[in-house]
Design a protein around this motif. Structure first.
Motif, PDB file in Angstrom:
ATOM      1  N   THR A 309      14.113 -11.391  -9.492  1.00  0.00           N
ATOM      2  CA  THR A 309      13.527 -11.595 -11.010  1.00  0.00           C
ATOM      3  C   THR A 309      13.044 -10.326 -11.250  1.00  0.00           C
ATOM      4  OG1 THR A 309      11.201 -11.710  -9.729  1.00  0.00           O
ATOM      5  CG2 THR A 309      12.364 -13.663  -9.816  1.00  0.00           C
ATOM      6  N   ARG A 310      13.089  -8.979 -10.458  1.00  0.00           N
ATOM      7  CA  ARG A 310      12.708  -7.713 -10.973  1.00  0.00           C
ATOM      8  C   ARG A 310      11.276  -7.586 -11.528  1.00  0.00           C
ATOM      9  NH1 ARG A 310      17.768  -5.174 -11.691  1.00  0.00           N
ATOM     10  NH2 ARG A 310      16.724  -3.370 -12.821  1.00  0.00           N
ATOM     11  N   GLN A 311      10.505  -8.602 -10.715  1.00  0.00           N
ATOM     12  CA  GLN A 311       8.938  -8.769 -11.126  1.00  0.00           C
ATOM     13  C   GLN A 311       8.020  -8.179  -9.889  1.00  0.00           C
ATOM     14  OE1 GLN A 311       7.785  -9.652 -14.416  1.00  0.00           O
ATOM     15  NE2 GLN A 311      10.215  -9.790 -14.413  1.00  0.00           N
ATOM     16  N   VAL A 312       7.159  -7.536 -10.206  1.00  0.00           N
ATOM     17  CA  VAL A 312       6.079  -6.985  -9.413  1.00  0.00           C
ATOM     18  C   VAL A 312       5.617  -8.029  -8.446  1.00  0.00           C
ATOM     19  CG1 VAL A 312       4.139  -5.446  -8.794  1.00  0.00           C
ATOM     20  CG2 VAL A 312       5.857  -4.581 -10.347  1.00  0.00           C
ATOM     21  N   VAL A 313       5.720  -8.004  -7.298  1.00  0.00           N
ATOM     22  CA  VAL A 313       4.956  -9.168  -6.444  1.00  0.00           C
ATOM     23  C   VAL A 313       3.684  -8.703  -5.796  1.00  0.00           C
ATOM     24  CG1 VAL A 313       6.844 -10.533  -6.227  1.00  0.00           C
ATOM     25  CG2 VAL A 313       6.468  -8.998  -4.585  1.00  0.00           C
ATOM     26  N   ARG A 314       3.691  -7.236  -5.497  1.00  0.00           N
ATOM     27  CA  ARG A 314       2.410  -6.873  -4.809  1.00  0.00           C
ATOM     28  C   ARG A 314       2.401  -5.480  -5.124  1.00  0.00           C
ATOM     29  NH1 ARG A 314       0.462  -7.963   1.226  1.00  0.00           N
ATOM     30  NH2 ARG A 314      -1.383  -6.356   1.382  1.00  0.00           N
ATOM     31  N   GLN A 315       1.171  -4.876  -5.396  1.00  0.00           N
ATOM     32  CA  GLN A 315       0.917  -3.459  -5.677  1.00  0.00           C
ATOM     33  C   GLN A 315      -0.479  -3.146  -4.789  1.00  0.00           C
ATOM     34  OE1 GLN A 315       1.004  -2.277  -9.717  1.00  0.00           O
ATOM     35  NE2 GLN A 315      -0.424  -0.688  -9.444  1.00  0.00           N
ATOM     36  N   ASP A 316      -0.290  -2.012  -4.204  1.00  0.00           N
ATOM     37  CA  ASP A 316      -1.561  -1.826  -3.431  1.00  0.00           C
ATOM     38  C   ASP A 316      -1.848  -0.202  -3.339  1.00  0.00           C
ATOM     39  OD1 ASP A 316      -1.865  -4.167  -1.860  1.00  0.00           O
ATOM     40  OD2 ASP A 316       0.256  -3.758  -1.034  1.00  0.00           O
ATOM     41  N   SER A 317      -3.173   0.091  -3.212  1.00  0.00           N
ATOM     42  CA  SER A 317      -3.418   1.516  -3.230  1.00  0.00           C
ATOM     43  C   SER A 317      -3.258   2.163  -1.616  1.00  0.00           C
ATOM     44  CB  SER A 317      -4.942   1.548  -3.681  1.00  0.00           C
ATOM     45  OG  SER A 317      -5.147   1.172  -5.145  1.00  0.00           O
ATOM     46  N   LEU A 318      -2.748   3.299  -1.746  1.00  0.00           N
ATOM     47  CA  LEU A 318      -2.528   3.802  -0.450  1.00  0.00           C
ATOM     48  C   LEU A 318      -2.514   5.439  -0.468  1.00  0.00           C
ATOM     49  CD1 LEU A 318      -1.942   3.679   2.703  1.00  0.00           C
ATOM     50  CD2 LEU A 318       0.654   3.610   2.035  1.00  0.00           C
ATOM     51  N   ALA A 319      -3.742   5.812  -0.432  1.00  0.00           N
ATOM     52  CA  ALA A 319      -3.677   7.346  -0.536  1.00  0.00           C
ATOM     53  C   ALA A 319      -2.860   8.099   0.222  1.00  0.00           C
ATOM     54  CB  ALA A 319      -5.147   7.647   0.018  1.00  0.00           C
ATOM     55  N   GLY A 337      -1.969  10.929   5.412  1.00  0.00           N
ATOM     56  CA  GLY A 337      -3.188  10.821   6.101  1.00  0.00           C
ATOM     57  C   GLY A 337      -3.216  10.140   7.681  1.00  0.00           C
ATOM     58  N   GLY A 338      -1.888   9.789   8.168  1.00  0.00           N
ATOM     59  CA  GLY A 338      -2.080   9.211   9.364  1.00  0.00           C
ATOM     60  C   GLY A 338      -1.904   7.705   9.520  1.00  0.00           C
ATOM     61  N   GLN A 339      -1.975   7.066   8.359  1.00  0.00           N
ATOM     62  CA  GLN A 339      -1.808   5.697   8.316  1.00  0.00           C
ATOM     63  C   GLN A 339      -0.445   5.203   8.471  1.00  0.00           C
ATOM     64  OE1 GLN A 339      -4.294   3.688   5.111  1.00  0.00           O
ATOM     65  NE2 GLN A 339      -3.296   1.628   5.650  1.00  0.00           N
ATOM     66  N   PHE A 340      -0.260   4.316   9.335  1.00  0.00           N
ATOM     67  CA  PHE A 340       1.028   3.617   9.584  1.00  0.00           C
ATOM     68  C   PHE A 340       0.819   1.953   9.702  1.00  0.00           C
ATOM     69  CE2 PHE A 340       4.645   1.920  11.824  1.00  0.00           C
ATOM     70  CZ  PHE A 340       5.825   2.761  11.149  1.00  0.00           C
ATOM     71  N   GLY A 341       1.038   1.252   8.669  1.00  0.00           N
ATOM     72  CA  GLY A 341       0.759   0.063   8.651  1.00  0.00           C
ATOM     73  C   GLY A 341      -0.598  -0.084   8.567  1.00  0.00           C
ATOM     74  N   ASP A 342      -1.407  -0.962   9.592  1.00  0.00           N
ATOM     75  CA  ASP A 342      -2.627  -0.890   9.424  1.00  0.00           C
ATOM     76  C   ASP A 342      -3.431   0.080  10.670  1.00  0.00           C
ATOM     77  OD1 ASP A 342      -2.781  -3.257   7.669  1.00  0.00           O
ATOM     78  OD2 ASP A 342      -2.533  -4.643   9.369  1.00  0.00           O
ATOM     79  N   ALA A 343      -2.603   0.836  11.196  1.00  0.00           N
ATOM     80  CA  ALA A 343      -3.096   1.792  12.211  1.00  0.00           C
ATOM     81  C   ALA A 343      -3.362   3.085  11.754  1.00  0.00           C
ATOM     82  CB  ALA A 343      -2.092   1.635  13.296  1.00  0.00           C
ATOM     83  N   GLN A 344      -4.121   4.001  12.565  1.00  0.00           N
ATOM     84  CA  GLN A 344      -4.627   5.236  12.115  1.00  0.00           C
ATOM     85  C   GLN A 344      -4.257   6.047  13.186  1.00  0.00           C
ATOM     86  OE1 GLN A 344      -5.817   6.064   8.868  1.00  0.00           O
ATOM     87  NE2 GLN A 344      -5.515   8.350   9.463  1.00  0.00           N
ATOM     88  N   VAL A 347      -2.052  12.365  13.162  1.00  0.00           N
ATOM     89  CA  VAL A 347      -0.970  13.111  12.725  1.00  0.00           C
ATOM     90  C   VAL A 347      -0.688  12.639  11.269  1.00  0.00           C
ATOM     91  CG1 VAL A 347       0.168  12.934  14.913  1.00  0.00           C
ATOM     92  CG2 VAL A 347       0.661  11.324  13.274  1.00  0.00           C
ATOM     93  N   ALA A 348      -0.008  13.462  10.577  1.00  0.00           N
ATOM     94  CA  ALA A 348       0.383  13.289   9.109  1.00  0.00           C
ATOM     95  C   ALA A 348       1.682  12.798   9.173  1.00  0.00           C
ATOM     96  CB  ALA A 348       0.168  14.681   8.232  1.00  0.00           C
ATOM     97  N   TRP A 349       2.063  11.695   8.857  1.00  0.00           N
ATOM     98  CA  TRP A 349       3.438  11.113   8.860  1.00  0.00           C
ATOM     99  C   TRP A 349       4.014  11.833   7.665  1.00  0.00           C
ATOM    100  CZ3 TRP A 349       4.649   9.331  12.875  1.00  0.00           C
ATOM    101  CH2 TRP A 349       3.843   8.630  14.024  1.00  0.00           C
ATOM    102  N   ASP A 350       5.536  11.884   7.715  1.00  0.00           N
ATOM    103  CA  ASP A 350       6.206  12.490   6.800  1.00  0.00           C
ATOM    104  C   ASP A 350       6.473  11.442   5.785  1.00  0.00           C
ATOM    105  OD1 ASP A 350       7.595  14.780   5.233  1.00  0.00           O
ATOM    106  OD2 ASP A 350       7.212  15.939   7.147  1.00  0.00           O
ATOM    107  N   GLN A 351       7.853  11.866   5.124  1.00  0.00           N
ATOM    108  CA  GLN A 351       7.927  11.179   3.801  1.00  0.00           C
ATOM    109  C   GLN A 351       8.778  10.057   4.069  1.00  0.00           C
ATOM    110  OE1 GLN A 351       6.895  12.127   0.417  1.00  0.00           O
ATOM    111  NE2 GLN A 351       7.530  10.137   0.508  1.00  0.00           N
ATOM    112  N   HIS A 352       9.415   9.731   5.047  1.00  0.00           N
ATOM    113  CA  HIS A 352      10.274   8.750   5.438  1.00  0.00           C
ATOM    114  C   HIS A 352      10.140   7.907   6.881  1.00  0.00           C
ATOM    115  CE1 HIS A 352      12.452   9.428   1.726  1.00  0.00           C
ATOM    116  NE2 HIS A 352      12.578  10.662   1.839  1.00  0.00           N
TER     117      HIS A 352
END
Length: 366
Positions: A309-319, A337-344, A347-352
């Protein structure tokens, strides 16, 4: 890319590796159903790559000589690669189960890596986006996975500043995002041609290096740098961009096309485009759920779009949103900032993020 399930992962790992894991990590591995890998920066300033569970538990780490950027994985050979951030000159090949000593390769004279690459369908070849900085042209380096990743040769990316790259489902075609930005290692990460950029998306024959199709950005969007790509279950190519023009402009930041078609930009709601801050740092497709995920570190946003549909189904804030990868349902995202899913993590995770495991019978795709 098909990924291994947790039982196979544990079997493949072997007693020696399992015994080498800390008890907490071994327990986490035994309980999880999906495994990922991502580069990181540790609290002491050192860099590495981590294998971790879908719950964000770090299983193992490998040190890196410098900051990493993109990742790729071959389920056929169980080899993963962390590519240096532009204009880095190393790539490290490793096995997520520690069944081999890591191999570090360096770019040849006159080239540097652009931070991304992918394996051939059989895992025997590694393709890497590279810069011929003297000739101001993008190249695809080809490395032999059967011979310690010795360099076999190269062919053009058919554009300037190739960044991300992926392989078609039949293995015959590389999809290359030529960002269109001229750089030179003498000037670090400085962008040298923002007034005359040439962004494009190129389809390249894996056997010959010949150009199959090239899709340049429209004249009015020449400052829209094509950066990252993924492919959905129908073979449709999705791409994400970063805008180098005026901050108060709101260009389209993502789109899709199939071979033989013109590109079609994604018409996101204005509030979503504003939230992405003219910068999509990563894109991923969940083929089972028919979803496309986008993250923006500058906008601190993660967005999920229905591919049909090319429609946005969810939008979340993630610093400081960083990587994104398909999960059992939807996506898992990380942050600087070290978040991975719901865990903290500390470390600072990189871009991918790259997936190296699967959940039940549902295959997770990069």
């Amino acid at each position: 890319m098909g990924l291994i399930d947790r039982r196979a992962f544990l079997t493949m790992a072997g007693a020696a590796w399992a015994a080498a894991l800390a008890p907490r990590a071994a327990f986490a591995l035994s309980r999880t159903d999906a495994v990922y890998a991502s580069g990181f920066k540790a609290a002491d300033g050192s860099y590495g790559v981590a294998t971790l569970t879908e719950e964000g538990e770090i299983i193992a780490r490998e040190p890196l000589p410098a900051r990493a950027h993109g990742m790729t994985y071959s389920p056929i050979t169980n080899r993963a690669v962390a590519f240096a951030r532009r204009p880095g000159t190393y790539a490290m090949i490793f096995a997520p189960d520690n069944s081999m000593e890591p191999i570090v390769i360096t770019s040849v004279e006159g080239r540097h890596f652009y931070g991304h690459g992918c394996f051939s369908a059989d895992g025997r070849l590694l393709y890497a986006t590279e810069n011929d900085f003297a000739g101001n042209r993008g190249m695809i380096g080809v490395y032999d996975g059967t011979n310690n990743f010795a360099r076999l040769g190269e062919f053009p990316s058919h554009g300037i500043g190739p960044h991300d790259m992926t392989l078609s489902g039949d293995g015959r075609m590389l999809v290359v995002a030529n960002g269109g930005i001229e750089t030179h290692p003498d000037f670090g990460r400085t962008k040298l041609n923002l007034d005359h950029m040439e962004p494009s998306l190129a389809l390249v024959d894996t056997q010959t290096g010949a150009l199959i199709e090239r899709h340049a950005m429209p004249d009015n969007l020449r400052q829209l740098s094509t950066r990252h790509v993924d492919i959905d279950a129908d073979g449709r190519i999705w791409f994400a961009c970063q805008y180098e023009g005026a901050r108060n402009e709101l260009p389209p930041l993502a789109g899709s096309f199939a071979r033989g078609e013109d590109i079609r930009f994604l018409a996101l709601p204005e509030k979503t485009t504003l939230a992405l801050a003219n910068y999509v740092g990563a894109i991923a497709v969940n083929r089972q759920d028919g979803l496309v995920g986008l993250t923006s570190p500058k906008g601190g946003t993660a967005v999920m779009v229905d591919a049909k549909t090319r429609q946005v189904v969810r939008q979340d804030s993630l610093a400081d949103a960083a990587g994104i990868a398909a999960a059992a349902h939807g996506f898992i995202a990380s942050s600087y900032g070290g978040q991975f899913g719901d865990a903290q993590s500390k470390v600072a995770w990189d871009q991918h993020i790259v997936g190296v495991g699967k959940l039940g019978n549902r295959v997770v795709h990069d």
